[in-house]
Design an enzyme around this catalytic site. Structure first.
Site, PDB file in Angstrom:
ATOM      1  N   ASP A 139       0.781  -1.236   0.000  1.00 27.79           N
ATOM      2  CA  ASP A 139       0.000   0.000   0.000  1.00 27.79           C
ATOM      3  C   ASP A 139       0.813   1.286   0.000  1.00 27.79           C
ATOM      4  O   ASP A 139       0.265   2.347  -0.290  1.00 27.79           O
ATOM      5  CB  ASP A 139      -0.991  -0.004   1.166  1.00 27.79           C
ATOM      6  CG  ASP A 139      -2.218  -0.852   0.856  1.00 27.79           C
ATOM      7  OD1 ASP A 139      -2.540  -1.003  -0.339  1.00 27.79           O
ATOM      8  OD2 ASP A 139      -2.862  -1.360   1.798  1.00 27.79           O
TER       9      ASP A 139
ATOM     10  N   TYR B 245     -10.006  -0.282   1.925  1.00 30.11           N
ATOM     11  CA  TYR B 245      -9.699  -0.500   3.332  1.00 30.11           C
ATOM     12  C   TYR B 245      -9.374   0.761   4.085  1.00 30.11           C
ATOM     13  O   TYR B 245      -8.720   1.657   3.558  1.00 30.11           O
ATOM     14  CB  TYR B 245      -8.505  -1.461   3.443  1.00 30.11           C
ATOM     15  CG  TYR B 245      -8.947  -2.795   3.941  1.00 30.11           C
ATOM     16  CD1 TYR B 245      -9.512  -3.719   3.084  1.00 30.11           C
ATOM     17  CD2 TYR B 245      -8.849  -3.095   5.292  1.00 30.11           C
ATOM     18  CE1 TYR B 245      -9.966  -4.922   3.562  1.00 30.11           C
ATOM     19  CE2 TYR B 245      -9.294  -4.312   5.769  1.00 30.11           C
ATOM     20  CZ  TYR B 245      -9.852  -5.219   4.902  1.00 30.11           C
ATOM     21  OH  TYR B 245     -10.301  -6.404   5.384  1.00 30.11           O
TER      22      TYR B 245
HETATM   23 CU   LIG Z   1      -8.747  -7.770   5.660  1.00 30.66          CU
END
Ligand SMILES: [Cu+2]
Ligand SMILES: *[C@@H]1O[C@H](CO)[C@@H](O)[C@H](O)[C@H]1NC(C)=O
Ligand SMILES: *[C@@H]1O[C@H](CO)[C@@H](O)[C@H](O)[C@H]1NC(C)=O
Ligand SMILES: *[C@@H]1O[C@H](CO)[C@@H](O)[C@H](O)[C@H]1NC(C)=O
Ligand SMILES: *[C@@H]1O[C@H](CO)[C@@H](O)[C@H](O)[C@H]1NC(C)=O
Ligand SMILES: *[C@@H]1O[C@H](CO)[C@@H](O)[C@H](O)[C@H]1NC(C)=O
Ligand SMILES: *[C@@H]1O[C@H](CO)[C@@H](O)[C@H](O)[C@H]1NC(C)=O
Ligand SMILES: *[C@@H]1O[C@H](CO)[C@@H](O)[C@H](O)[C@H]1NC(C)=O
Ligand SMILES: *[C@@H]1O[C@H](CO)[C@@H](O)[C@H](O)[C@H]1NC(C)=O
Ligand SMILES: *[C@@H]1O[C@H](CO)[C@@H](O)[C@H](O)[C@H]1NC(C)=O
Ligand SMILES: *[C@@H]1O[C@H](CO)[C@@H](O)[C@H](O)[C@H]1NC(C)=O
Ligand SMILES: *[C@@H]1O[C@H](CO)[C@@H](O)[C@H](O)[C@H]1NC(C)=O
Length: 811
Positions: free
Chosen positions: A417, A498
């Site tokens: 990320d 997320y």
């Molecule tokens: Cu997860």
């Protein structure tokens, strides 16, 4: 919407310290909900919960957000000023060798600036400045250029400097390739694997393929993905791209579009996959290499098509959005849920000091500077306890989400990320939800496309009193108990589907906790044949198993830079003692050792939590002769990656397979990973393995690289979103023989009650102010209409006086 029932509480007043000064004999009746005043005017309907005895003095509560202080030194990690960033940007455009195009006007084949931010100075120089009254280290900009005006596009890290507060220094500012912080020595260059990813070439490629089977997508799912306004399907796939045998290969799949604003697409996979070889920049050379559906691989579109139209071909159902995929209130309202939940208050205002300009923070016996970077977001520097540095640096290095599945998309997904960056996605926090309503908020900024984006209120600072005490003890004569009040700095980064919440907390016992939580939408899999990789969590949906592994750098300096890692193992033994009549006793003891070299410094938390690791200083003993140190322990979910030698990652995340790794500090090894490690997984800019070359780790400057995370096997409770309560991991750093006793004894926020025979004879409050203040309940809630999103300031041309609001999320 403004908190609709604030009238209910306006003017509601109570004594913040009623618990200490004079407890009501029957607090339950005093707090019956129905008895709360429902009048608006603050002079009417006041309810004094001052109990039955002495009437306390009523003062005004404080609403200070923080005490202003000046940082002892300037923050050398605090980022470039607007003027510096604008000056560097202007200077870059003036260097004809870079052949730069302004981002807004740039196409596929133009060079652009991706990043202009502060380069962290070397530790040696910083320590000389902080500890030896040396000069402020020279300031340099870390610049990333995106070279696309060539057949083989690449990213280039360069260093520009030194720069002055007024900007680029005329005559002395230079640039050079940035190479020293990377293990790969290629002049700061790494290939740009998906120079075309965002735009037309890939889209055209994918829509063209999708068009060849639009009859099938219409038949299966009633929709098409053709790049038209009426598309009801989307197509996207693996990250990173396959990079084996010199080829660059994508796998893509179809997803249902959502029909509203909810970000539910990652819950709507459709189960048809196709592979393309997209090596090189010329789409004429690209090749569709096959289709995968319901466990069968078809080498050509014709093969898939003819199978599809063969009688008996099994057509599987779609995943379709519904309330199950939406986060709004849904289902029957719970008993009493319309009543307002408890909220915490700060009667004395914030009990900490902040230099908001320098981002230096002081709470109780702790102080630290705040750093902020595009790749990794929040970091803490020069963390001192009782005036002495315990950590030089503490911060996130990288976050990996490694999926697995029977299908090529889940199997091929291993997000790194920092490629997207934690800085650009740390959005404004929601007061009263992300952090207590009374928290203090700071802004963060990052560079993007010749502008500086500022995330307003994206860091929060607050104290909180835990729901359990730090200490207690009862005897027949007295009870002693201490409040557990701690200080937290927090940010949340929403990277795609997320949301990662990072919290660093400081405690009265001298310990420091690092925590990460995950929420948001899971990336799910199509259900067919996926039993070994997840639970079936909806009609046609599988919760795709994945490991979240997040690496943190903890550069401890305990009583100086030279430290050692001590290992204390608790082991089962059978041993005889002089007093045991020659009989062996089955018992346990301690095995003490030290990590000697980098050849033995890649470690796991021991089974049964029987191994204690600590960073100690052999040259600093306490008065009993024990080494002073800090213990490092997992508090929850300290895991490492399950996959060994990942086919997706190869050398790009070699930090992920252990729990705790120790290296000797080098200015050449500042970070465990590079944002573009996913662009060349075989030969990434930073290969963490290369840090381990057998160096001696005895009494030298050590760095600990610690992994946190979750083995995430989503279940029905992950729908619509994963919840922070279970997706939670933490590490604890706590003093180990560091002081002569428990420092939390210093707090006046403890009490001793002497009693006997049913009567209290004394209440000792250790000088804590017994005065009270009147708290209005309304300040506990906040005006959410204040929420703004990002503010953007243009850097080229520099236009500081015309900021505008614009928030970009990863879609
Ligand atoms: Cu997860
Ligand atoms: C509490 O204090 C208020 C204000 O001084 C007073 O009016 C009220 O009578 C007190 N209540 C009790 C129960 O003593
Ligand atoms: C500079 O970039 C442009 C595209 O922006 C390209 O057409 C041109 O060839 C480049 N010039 C050089 C000297 O590389
Ligand atoms: C920082 O340290 C590296 C590695 O020793 C060195 O190459 C670099 O020049 C140093 N930077 C500065 C600004 O001194
Ligand atoms: C830098 O120096 C040159 C030549 O002396 C001068 O023309 C230019 O204006 C200077 N630039 C700045 C930013 O001072
Ligand atoms: C979408 O729009 C295109 C062109 O406007 C049209 O040809 C096509 O039939 C439409 N598709 C669907 C599924 O409505
Ligand atoms: C799952 O697929 C079935 C057909 O197999 C379909 O009837 C159903 O609507 C789908 N369920 C959802 C929630 O999309
Ligand atoms: C955050 O930015 C806003 C808008 O520029 C400014 O008004 C505010 O003072 C900043 N907050 C802090 C704590 O510096
Ligand atoms: C560490 O291991 C390497 C090879 O694995 C070896 O060459 C080296 O001597 C070892 N170093 C020490 C200090 O043991
Ligand atoms: C590491 O250095 C220490 C202190 O200099 C020394 O005593 C020890 O033998 C060294 N260890 C190894 C494995 O070389
Ligand atoms: C740390 O230890 C090294 C040897 O490993 C020594 O050269 C250096 O002087 C020590 N530094 C301090 C600040 O004690
Ligand atoms: C406790 O207090 C009660 C009432 O004030 C009194 O009657 C009793 O004697 C006291 N008991 C002791 C052990 O002091």
């Amino acid at each position: 919407m403004k908190f609709s029932s604030s009238l209910l509480f306006a003017g509601f007043v109570y004594y913040a310290d009623d618990v200490l000064s004079a407890p009501s004999p029957n607090p339950k009746t005093a707090w019956v909900r129905q008895s709360r005043p429902r009048k608006a005017a603050s002079s009417v309907g006041k309810r004094w919960l001052n109990g039955t005895t002495a009437q306390p003095v009523v003062g005004s509560c404080s609403d200070t957000y923080y005490t202003q202080v000046l940082a002892p030194k300037s923050n050398v990690w605090g980022g470039l000023t607007d003027v510096e960033a604008a000056s560097v940007t202007r200077w870059l455009f003036a260097q004809s060798e870079f052949n730069l195009t302004v981002s807004d006007e740039a196409g596929e084949w133009d060079n652009t600036i991706l990043l202009v931010e502060l380069m962290h100075p070397n530790k040696t120089d910083v320590l000389n400045y902080l500890d030896n009254a040396g000069p402020v280290p020279d300031r340099y900009a870390h610049v990333v250029l995106d070279h696309r005006a060539c057949e083989e596009p690449y990213y280039e890290d360069i260093l520009v400097g030194p720069i002055d507060p007024s900007g680029v220094k005329n005559g002395t500012t230079r640039w050079e390739p940035l190479e020293y912080p990377y293990t790969r020595k290629t002049a700061g260059r790494v290939r740009n694997l998906d120079a075309d990813a965002d735009d037309t070439l890939y889209s055209q490629w994918i829509y063209k393929i999708s068009a060849t089977i639009s009859d099938i997508t219409l038949d299966l799912w009633g929709g098409t993905a053709l790049g038209l306004d009426n598309d009801t399907l989307s197509i996207w796939g693996i990250d990173p791209l396959w990079q084996d045998d010199g080829r660059v290969v994508r796998w893509d799949t179809f997803w249902s579009n959502t029909v509203d604003n909810f970000d539910a697409q990652t819950l709507l996979p459709l189960g048809l996959y196709f592979r393309s070889d997209v090596t090189g920049r010329d789409p004429c050379q690209w090749k569709l290499e096959g289709w995968y559906y319901n466990g069968v691989f078809y080498e050509t579109t014709e093969a898939f098509r003819s199978a599809y139209y063969t009688p008996g071909f099994a057509k599987l159902g779609a995943n379709v959005e519904g309330n199950w995929a939406r986060t709004d209130q849904f289902g029957p309202v719970l008993p009493q849920d319309n009543a307002h939940p408890p909220a915490s208050i700060t009667p004395s205002g914030a009990r900490f000091a902040v230099d908001a300009e320098s981002k230096w923070i002081q709470w109780m016996d702790f102080s630290f500077y705040v750093g902020y970077q595009r790749d990794t977001g929040l970091s803490l520097w020069d963390i001192r306890y009782k005036g002495e540095r315990v950590l030089y640096e503490l911060g996130l290095q990288e976050a990996l989400a490694h999926y697995a599945g029977q299908d090529p998309i889940q199997s091929g997904t291993s997000y790194l990320d920092s490629y997207y960056g934690f800085g650009p996605y740390a959005f404004e926090l929601v007061k009263g939800y992300d952090c207590p309503a009374y928290a203090t908020y700071l802004n963060t900024s990052f560079y993007v496309s010749e502008t500086t984006h500022t995330h307003l209120n994206s860091l929060c600072l607050f104290e909180y009193t835990a729901d359990y005490p730090l200490q207690r003890h009862s005897t027949s004569d007295y009870v002693a108990v201490t409040k557990n009040t701690y200080f937290t700095i927090r940010s949340v980064s929403t990277v795609g589907n997320y949301d990662y919440m990072f919290s660093y907390s400081f405690y009265m016992d001298g310990s420091i906790n690092v925590e990460v939580r995950a929420s948001g939408y899971i990336q799910s899999a199509y259900f067919a044949n996926n039993e070994e990789y997840g639970y079936k969590i909806h009609d046609n949906l599988s919760g795709s198993m994945h490991d979240h592994v997040l690496n943190f750098k903890a550069d401890f300096d305990i009583k100086g830079i030279n430290n050692t890692v001590a290992v204390v193992n608790q082991v089962s033994v059978s041993t005889t003692y002089p007093w045991s009549n020659g009989k062996a006793r089955n018992t346990m003891k301690l095995e003490k050792s030290y990590i000697e070299t980098e050849n033995q410094s890649r470690l796991f938390w021991g089974a049964n939590s029987a191994t204690q690791y600590s960073v100690i200083n052999k040259d600093a003993v306490n008065k009993y002769g024990e080494y002073r140190g800090y213990r490092i322990s997992p508090s929850l979910g300290a895991i490492h990656l399950t996959v060994e030698d990942s086919s997706n990652l190869v050398n790009a995340a070699r930090w992920a397979n252990h729990d705790i790794q120790v290296t000797k500090h080098h200015d050449t090894e500042p970070r465990a990973a590079h944002a573009y490690n996913n662009q060349d997984v075989h030969n990434p800019p930073i290969n963490f393995d290369a840090f381990f070359n057998g160096e001696n780790l005895t009494q030298t400057d050590l760095v600990l690289w610690l992994n946190l995370g979750m083995h995430h096997i989503p279940h029905t409770g992950d729908l619509p979103n994963t919840v922070f309560s279970t997706a939670h991991a933490g590490l604890s750093f706590s003093p180990l023989n560091y002081l002569d006793g428990d420092p939390s004894r210093q707090t006046v926020n403890q009490v001793r009650i002497d009693y006997g025979g049913g009567n209290v004879s004394a209440i000792k409050t250790f000088g804590q102010d017994e005065g009270s203040c009147a708290v209005e309940y309304t300040p506990v809630e906040v005006d959410l209409w204040d929420y703004k999103g990002d503010v953007v300031v243009r850097k080229f041309p520099f236009d500081p006086n015309d900021p505008y609001y614009e928030t970009d999320a990863i879609v």
